[in-house]
Design an enzyme around this catalytic site. Structure first.
Site, mmCIF file in Angstrom:
data_model
loop_
_atom_site.group_PDB
_atom_site.id
_atom_site.type_symbol
_atom_site.label_atom_id
_atom_site.label_comp_id
_atom_site.label_asym_id
_atom_site.label_seq_id
_atom_site.Cartn_x
_atom_site.Cartn_y
_atom_site.Cartn_z
ATOM 1 N N LYS A 1 0.872 -1.173 0.000
ATOM 2 C CA LYS A 1 0.000 0.000 0.000
ATOM 3 C C LYS A 1 0.901 1.211 0.000
ATOM 4 C CE LYS A 1 -4.462 0.603 0.032
ATOM 5 N NZ LYS A 1 -5.447 -0.346 -0.497
HETATM 6 P P1 NAD Z 1 -13.006 7.184 -3.246
HETATM 7 O O1 NAD Z 1 -12.003 8.203 -2.912
HETATM 8 O O2 NAD Z 1 -13.381 6.961 -4.676
HETATM 9 O O3 NAD Z 1 -14.371 7.490 -2.456
HETATM 10 C C1 NAD Z 1 -14.424 7.620 -1.071
HETATM 11 C C2 NAD Z 1 -15.840 8.033 -0.687
HETATM 12 O O4 NAD Z 1 -15.974 8.009 0.728
HETATM 13 C C3 NAD Z 1 -16.203 9.448 -1.141
HETATM 14 O O5 NAD Z 1 -17.555 9.484 -1.556
HETATM 15 C C4 NAD Z 1 -16.009 10.255 0.136
HETATM 16 O O6 NAD Z 1 -16.794 11.450 0.146
HETATM 17 C C5 NAD Z 1 -16.520 9.256 1.145
HETATM 18 N N1 NAD Z 1 -16.111 9.526 2.512
HETATM 19 C C6 NAD Z 1 -14.899 9.923 2.970
HETATM 20 N N2 NAD Z 1 -14.950 10.082 4.300
HETATM 21 C C7 NAD Z 1 -16.211 9.764 4.685
HETATM 22 C C8 NAD Z 1 -16.876 9.720 5.931
HETATM 23 N N3 NAD Z 1 -16.248 10.016 7.047
HETATM 24 N N4 NAD Z 1 -18.190 9.341 5.944
HETATM 25 C C9 NAD Z 1 -18.847 9.022 4.806
HETATM 26 N N5 NAD Z 1 -18.252 9.037 3.600
HETATM 27 C C10 NAD Z 1 -16.959 9.407 3.545
HETATM 28 O O7 NAD Z 1 -12.494 5.826 -2.561
HETATM 29 P P2 NAD Z 1 -12.834 4.328 -2.981
HETATM 30 O O8 NAD Z 1 -11.833 3.894 -3.976
HETATM 31 O O9 NAD Z 1 -14.279 4.199 -3.274
HETATM 32 O O10 NAD Z 1 -12.478 3.567 -1.617
HETATM 33 C C11 NAD Z 1 -13.413 3.469 -0.556
HETATM 34 C C12 NAD Z 1 -12.972 2.355 0.386
HETATM 35 O O11 NAD Z 1 -12.890 1.130 -0.348
HETATM 36 C C13 NAD Z 1 -11.600 2.548 1.028
HETATM 37 O O12 NAD Z 1 -11.606 1.967 2.305
HETATM 38 C C14 NAD Z 1 -10.685 1.748 0.108
HETATM 39 O O13 NAD Z 1 -9.494 1.341 0.755
HETATM 40 C C15 NAD Z 1 -11.590 0.568 -0.200
HETATM 41 N N6 NAD Z 1 -11.235 -0.164 -1.422
HETATM 42 C C16 NAD Z 1 -11.165 0.470 -2.626
HETATM 43 C C17 NAD Z 1 -10.853 -0.276 -3.755
HETATM 44 C C18 NAD Z 1 -10.821 0.338 -5.139
HETATM 45 O O14 NAD Z 1 -10.661 -0.419 -6.109
HETATM 46 N N7 NAD Z 1 -10.988 1.619 -5.296
HETATM 47 C C19 NAD Z 1 -10.578 -1.646 -3.652
HETATM 48 C C20 NAD Z 1 -10.681 -2.268 -2.390
HETATM 49 C C21 NAD Z 1 -11.008 -1.508 -1.283
#
Ligand code: NAD
Length: 420
Positions: A107
């Site tokens: 990461k």
């Molecule tokens: P992103 O940046 O695209 O979106 C994050 C979202 O969460 C946004 O809508 C933001 O406004 C919201 N957010 C942030 N803080 C918040 C809070 N306190 N309360 C409510 N909403 C909040 O990120 P993503 O890629 O969608 O990732 C989201 C989660 O999924 C993370 O934990 C990430 O590690 C995990 N994840 C992502 C992927 C991927 O392929 N993108 C894969 C596996 C896991």
């Protein structure tokens, strides 16, 4: 004190202790399995639009090298620390091992607020971070991908910066890049799609009718928006709650998720969407629903609110949304709440990233349906293994999932000797 001191790292250590006790891993070997193989901290000076120079801290953690290269996302977030990055790398190791992917976990990221950067500044931070990381990453060493705060465009800048240094195009250095430069069809949607595939599997096991079920999705970014859209438009589930960092919206009659998605595309956040239905974000996760999908940040389900969750399925799209003390409460409620643990639930992203890497190395071109079929086959296999193990050993789904991952890493390390 270690360089990893941080609440999220402590949480990963606490989870590992549960697994290590269950698998009877000798005390004197435990540090070897939890502490990262390598961790890098870099300083990224960037010229800002107003002529000033700001310095950002960047991190990259490679957890173990037992299977091959490491693989993991890149997070741009203000609070990012070495400890949080390490925890995310550790979870990534167990996630890859559970899905049988030939990667150790990694990461990385930059401590910055991408929302406050202009496009030019975001490009400069991205390129400088990749430039600083060039000695430590590579298509056979460590492959980057997107995570919170980064997207396809950031991956394109990473690829371009790395390729300029090599003198030829090296698409395999990143996954989650735009299709126009070798990205895989369906990668952007893969995490959310995987979350919904597993929710559907859990619903069918619990004989729940999707048409009569409701869902709350926290987070409306890459994972949350795709999951909410897919639940509403494909599964026929009524989405009653959505949220982001600016607003939490709840309406028992259902939310027009497509309209919310179009609103966010135009305005960037949910702040001005369906304002009459805004609720207190603190109580949002405990509102009535059948499916709760936290798809935003870590540690949102805690000892405080785990006992009050009303859902029947908890689908962890985010990494680390549930703290170990919440886990203890959820274990007592195992017959009320079916937990799909994060390392299984959000594995769709890294599985399709693996396809993208393989296609890049071999110059293959797969269609979106080929990618999605393969993704669902792997998720199905992992899901069945977790359920079987949990039932057989009478442990939680999280313990079963983590134990399968940890065991595979341990086996590879033992076979190879001490080096990895
Ligand atoms: P992103 O940046 O695209 O979106 C994050 C979202 O969460 C946004 O809508 C933001 O406004 C919201 N957010 C942030 N803080 C918040 C809070 N306190 N309360 C409510 N909403 C909040 O990120 P993503 O890629 O969608 O990732 C989201 C989660 O999924 C993370 O934990 C990430 O590690 C995990 N994840 C992502 C992927 C991927 O392929 N993108 C894969 C596996 C896991």
């Amino acid at each position: 004190m270690t360089i990893y001191d941080d609440e999220v790292f402590k949480m990963a250590c606490d989870q590992f202790k549960v697994i290590a006790d269950y698998l009877e891993i000798p005390e004197n070997e435990r540090d070897w399995h939890i502490f990262p193989k390598r961790s890098m901290a870099v300083t990224c000076p960037v010229h800002m639009d107003d002529g000033s120079t700001l310095t950002f801290q960047g991190y990259r953690v490679q957890h173990h090298l037992a299977f091959g290269p490491t693989k993991g996302g890149t997070r741009f977030a203000p609070s990012l620390s070495m400890g949080e990055t390490a925890a995310l790398a550790i979870w990534m190791s167990w996630k890859c091992a559970l899905a049988n992917l030939p990667y150790g976990g990694a990461k990385g990221g930059v401590s910055c607020d991408p929302m406050k950067l202009s496009r030019n500044e975001l490009e400069s931070v991205s390129r400088r971070y990749m430039q600083e990381m060039i000695p430590f990453v590579g298509p056979y060493t460590d492959i980057m991908g997107p995570d919170m705060g980064t997207n396809e465009q950031v991956m394109a800048w990473f690829m371009d910066t790395y390729s300029s240094y090599q003198g030829y195009s090296v698409g395999e250095i990143v996954t989650g890049k735009p299709v126009a430069i070798g990205g895989t069809e369906g990668r952007r949607e893969s995490t959310g799609r995987g979350v919904v595939y597993l929710i559907e599997r859990a619903m069918s096991m619990m004989k729940m009718d999707p048409e009569k079920s409701t869902a709350i999705v926290q987070g409306f970014g890459n994972v949350g928006s795709v999951a909410a859209l897919s639940l509403a438009l494909k599964s026929g589930v009524k989405v009653v709650g959505i949220s982001d960092h600016t607003a939490a919206i709840y309406n028992p009659k259902g939310i027009d998720v497509k309209a919310a998605d179009q609103h966010v595309m135009k305005k960037g956040t949910l702040k001005a969407f369906a304002q009459d239905d805004h609720v207190d974000p603190k109580t949002f996760l405990t509102l009535p629903c059948d499916i709760l999908a936290p798809c935003a940040v870590d540690r949102v389900i805690t000892g405080e609110n785990a006992g009050q969750l009303k859902c029947r399925i908890l689908a962890e799209g985010a990494n680390g949304p549930t703290t170990p003390d919440a886990d203890l409460l959820l274990q007592q409620r195992w017959d009320e709440v079916f937990v799909i643990p994060d390392i299984l639930c959000n594995a769709g992203g890294v599985i399709v990233s693996y396809f993208e890497w393989v296609q890049g190395l071999q110059s293959f071109l797969w269609t979106e349906s080929e990618v999605t079929d393969k993704l669902f086959r792997i998720l199905e296999h992992s899901f069945s293994q977790v359920i079987k193990r949990a039932r057989h050993d009478k442990v939680s789904h999280r313990t079963a999932a983590m134990a399968i991952g940890v065991e595979r890493v341990l086996k590879a390390k033992k076979v190879r000797g001490l080096f990895p």
